[in-house]
Design a protein around this motif. Structure first.
Motif, PDB file in Angstrom:
ATOM      1  N   UNK A  35      -9.107  -6.032  -6.780  1.00 35.24           N
ATOM      2  CA  UNK A  35      -8.091  -5.085  -6.318  1.00 35.24           C
ATOM      3  C   UNK A  35      -8.112  -3.846  -7.201  1.00 35.24           C
ATOM      4  N   UNK A  36      -8.151  -2.673  -6.553  1.00 32.77           N
ATOM      5  CA  UNK A  36      -8.096  -1.397  -7.257  1.00 32.77           C
ATOM      6  C   UNK A  36      -6.684  -0.821  -7.152  1.00 32.77           C
ATOM      7  N   UNK A  37      -6.249  -0.155  -8.212  1.00 30.99           N
ATOM      8  CA  UNK A  37      -4.922   0.459  -8.191  1.00 30.99           C
ATOM      9  C   UNK A  37      -4.966   1.873  -8.748  1.00 30.99           C
ATOM     10  N   UNK A  38      -4.090   2.712  -8.239  1.00 31.44           N
ATOM     11  CA  UNK A  38      -3.973   4.091  -8.710  1.00 31.44           C
ATOM     12  C   UNK A  38      -2.499   4.477  -8.660  1.00 31.44           C
ATOM     13  N   UNK A  39      -2.012   5.099  -9.732  1.00 36.20           N
ATOM     14  CA  UNK A  39      -0.592   5.450  -9.780  1.00 36.20           C
ATOM     15  C   UNK A  39      -0.371   6.675 -10.640  1.00 36.20           C
ATOM     16  N   UNK A  40       0.793   7.258 -10.475  1.00 40.18           N
ATOM     17  CA  UNK A  40       1.276   8.341 -11.320  1.00 40.18           C
ATOM     18  C   UNK A  40       2.763   8.115 -11.518  1.00 40.18           C
ATOM     19  N   UNK A  41       3.435   9.039 -12.173  1.00 37.59           N
ATOM     20  CA  UNK A  41       4.866   8.843 -12.388  1.00 37.59           C
ATOM     21  C   UNK A  41       5.418   9.741 -13.466  1.00 37.59           C
ATOM     22  N   UNK A  42       6.332   9.181 -14.237  1.00 36.83           N
ATOM     23  CA  UNK A  42       7.029   9.943 -15.280  1.00 36.83           C
ATOM     24  C   UNK A  42       7.212   9.060 -16.502  1.00 36.83           C
ATOM     25  N   UNK A 119      -8.041  -2.090 -12.338  1.00 34.05           N
ATOM     26  CA  UNK A 119      -8.875  -3.004 -11.568  1.00 34.05           C
ATOM     27  C   UNK A 119      -8.521  -4.416 -12.037  1.00 34.05           C
ATOM     28  N   UNK A 120      -8.195  -5.272 -11.100  1.00 32.33           N
ATOM     29  CA  UNK A 120      -7.866  -6.639 -11.489  1.00 32.33           C
ATOM     30  C   UNK A 120      -8.323  -7.632 -10.434  1.00 32.33           C
ATOM     31  N   UNK A 121      -8.417  -8.878 -10.861  1.00 28.53           N
ATOM     32  CA  UNK A 121      -8.792  -9.978  -9.983  1.00 28.53           C
ATOM     33  C   UNK A 121      -7.602 -10.914  -9.865  1.00 28.53           C
ATOM     34  N   UNK A 122      -7.310 -11.363  -8.655  1.00 25.28           N
ATOM     35  CA  UNK A 122      -6.175 -12.249  -8.420  1.00 25.28           C
ATOM     36  C   UNK A 122      -6.652 -13.665  -8.131  1.00 25.28           C
ATOM     37  N   UNK A 123      -6.049 -14.636  -8.808  1.00 25.06           N
ATOM     38  CA  UNK A 123      -6.278 -16.051  -8.562  1.00 25.06           C
ATOM     39  C   UNK A 123      -4.922 -16.675  -8.276  1.00 25.06           C
ATOM     40  N   UNK A 124      -4.742 -17.091  -7.032  1.00 27.80           N
ATOM     41  CA  UNK A 124      -3.448 -17.622  -6.627  1.00 27.80           C
ATOM     42  C   UNK A 124      -2.395 -16.548  -6.895  1.00 27.80           C
ATOM     43  N   UNK A 125      -1.423 -16.801  -7.776  1.00 28.81           N
ATOM     44  CA  UNK A 125      -0.417 -15.782  -8.056  1.00 28.81           C
ATOM     45  C   UNK A 125      -0.633 -15.094  -9.401  1.00 28.81           C
ATOM     46  N   UNK A 126      -1.763 -15.365 -10.045  1.00 29.78           N
ATOM     47  CA  UNK A 126      -2.056 -14.764 -11.342  1.00 29.78           C
ATOM     48  C   UNK A 126      -3.077 -13.644 -11.176  1.00 29.78           C
ATOM     49  N   UNK A 127      -3.066 -12.717 -12.114  1.00 27.58           N
ATOM     50  CA  UNK A 127      -4.007 -11.605 -12.072  1.00 27.58           C
ATOM     51  C   UNK A 127      -4.430 -11.223 -13.484  1.00 27.58           C
ATOM     52  N   UNK A 128      -5.688 -10.801 -13.599  1.00 23.47           N
ATOM     53  CA  UNK A 128      -6.227 -10.366 -14.884  1.00 23.47           C
ATOM     54  C   UNK A 128      -7.190  -9.217 -14.625  1.00 23.47           C
ATOM     55  N   UNK A 129      -7.192  -8.237 -15.517  1.00 17.24           N
ATOM     56  CA  UNK A 129      -8.048  -7.083 -15.309  1.00 17.24           C
ATOM     57  C   UNK A 129      -7.923  -6.087 -16.444  1.00 17.24           C
ATOM     58  N   UNK A 130      -8.061  -4.827 -16.119  1.00 20.30           N
ATOM     59  CA  UNK A 130      -7.987  -3.774 -17.121  1.00 20.30           C
ATOM     60  C   UNK A 130      -7.796  -2.429 -16.456  1.00 20.30           C
ATOM     61  N   UNK A 131      -7.769  -1.381 -17.275  1.00 13.16           N
ATOM     62  CA  UNK A 131      -7.559  -0.061 -16.703  1.00 13.16           C
ATOM     63  C   UNK A 131      -7.689   1.053 -17.716  1.00 13.16           C
ATOM     64  N   UNK A 132      -7.456   2.254 -17.222  1.00  9.22           N
ATOM     65  CA  UNK A 132      -7.564   3.470 -18.033  1.00  9.22           C
ATOM     66  C   UNK A 132      -6.518   4.454 -17.528  1.00  9.22           C
ATOM     67  N   UNK A 133      -5.913   5.176 -18.454  1.00 17.61           N
ATOM     68  CA  UNK A 133      -4.922   6.178 -18.044  1.00 17.61           C
ATOM     69  C   UNK A 133      -5.055   7.406 -18.922  1.00 17.61           C
ATOM     70  N   UNK A 134      -4.627   8.525 -18.386  1.00 17.53           N
ATOM     71  CA  UNK A 134      -4.571   9.774 -19.125  1.00 17.53           C
ATOM     72  C   UNK A 134      -3.218  10.415 -18.837  1.00 17.53           C
ATOM     73  N   UNK A 135      -2.579  10.899 -19.888  1.00 21.06           N
ATOM     74  CA  UNK A 135      -1.240  11.465 -19.750  1.00 21.06           C
ATOM     75  C   UNK A 135      -1.198  12.889 -20.294  1.00 21.06           C
TER      76      UNK A 135
END
Length: 323
Positions: A35-42, A119-135
């Motif tokens: 699963x890929x994710x992308x977000x922004x915010x405050x 980016x993370x991998x889901x097994x049943x209801x658990x998930x593990x992965x990693x990511x990168x952010x710039x602020x």
């Protein structure tokens, strides 16, 4: 006319008409867990430090300077990001205070706009992965935590900087209500500060961000979410001429909004003219529907693109007899 002695002799074996479907390949099955994710915010960050082992000299109409208790004449500025050595001149009407008598420090607020990819991998209801952010982080004014009527506030010699973070992620879903999912997760990793910081003087540690996300399933592959979180991190600024390192804490509160996309396990149907709304087969291979939008919740076994009949939609609603 042909005649058969038994009913079984007259039947036609179904395998003459149906081809055994090929299963989903192992590589595709593995990809479907990603699963890929992308977000922004405050983000709202509080910079805070303790000047234990130092004193503050406040001359009239000037920025405050640090000094070591044994040497008032040797002063320091810019201790947030690089530590600049400068001489101290005690002027008439100046104010001096030492950390031996009271707790000294400054506190400042800043806001940030993060862009975060995961980016993370889901097994049943658990998930593990990693990511990168710039602020993009905008620095605020630092105000004294003690003697606010005698010590001036100050601003850093830069107004903003970019904070880059890289992290591992672990978490899991803890509650579901229909298409809504409550997820608790933690991001643990390192960070890199902008060029305004003297990295040769900085000792960094790991940071931890703990959040609770509310995810809304738009379809079996696509989710949108809002994630409030709190982050703990700090660094130590070494003084070039020796002395105690100054510990800076810059914990932060974030609220992120974004979306995640999971790679489908079935390939998209190759026929542009195919209007099937459910998973279906062409030949011996199974495909997902071309009419299956990622933004709409559907059951892939029977499709839900058109929950209302055409005769009840659009201008047809005004007709007495749609047919």
């Amino acid at each position: 006319m042909a005649q058969y002695e038994s009913e079984s002799d007259a039947s036609i074996p179904l395998e003459n008409f149906y081809i055994k479907r090929q299963g989903i390949g192992a590589f595709r099955k593995i990809l479907s867990k990603v699963t890929f994710g992308l977000s922004t915010g405050y983000g709202n960050t509080t910079f805070k430090h303790d000047l234990k082992g130092y004193g503050i000299l406040q001359n009239p109409d000037s920025m405050p300077k640090l000094f070591k208790p044994a040497s008032v004449g040797a002063g320091y500025t810019d201790w947030v990001n690089k530590v600049t050595a400068t001489g101290n001149t005690v002027q008439p009407g100046s104010f001096q205070v030492n950390s031996d008598t009271t707790k000294l420090g400054f506190k400042g607020k800043s806001f940030s706009i993060p862009i975060k990819a995961t980016l993370h991998v889901e097994f049943d209801r658990y998930r593990i992965g990693g990511g990168y952010s710039i602020e993009y982080m905008h620095m605020g004014t630092f105000k004294p935590t003690s003697y606010g009527d005698k010590i001036n506030s100050f601003n850093t010699d830069f107004s903003s900087f970019f904070l880059k973070k890289y992290f591992g992620m672990i978490g899991g879903s803890v509650y579901r209500y229909n298409e809504y999912l409550l997820v608790v997760d933690a991001n643990i990793g390192g960070y890199s500060m902008g060029k305004n910081f003297d990295k040769s003087l900085i000792q960094k540690g790991v940071y931890m961000n703990v959040g609770v996300a509310v995810e809304r399933e738009m379809s079996e592959y696509f989710r949108v979410f809002v994630r409030p979180s709190y982050e703990v991190k700090s660094y130590k600024m070494n003084v070039p001429e020796g002395g105690d390192a100054i510990t800076h804490k810059f914990n932060a509160f974030y609220i992120n909004v974004g979306a995640t996309y999971r790679i489908p396990e079935l390939r998209r149907c190759f026929l542009k003219s195919c209007h099937a709304q459910m998973n279906h087969a062409h030949g011996n291979r199974e495909y997902r529907s071309r009419r299956h939008p990622i933004y709409k919740k559907q059951d892939p076994h029977y499709g839900e693109n058109y929950p209302n009949l055409i005769k009840y939609k659009g201008r047809n609603k005004k007709k007495l007899s749609p047919y």
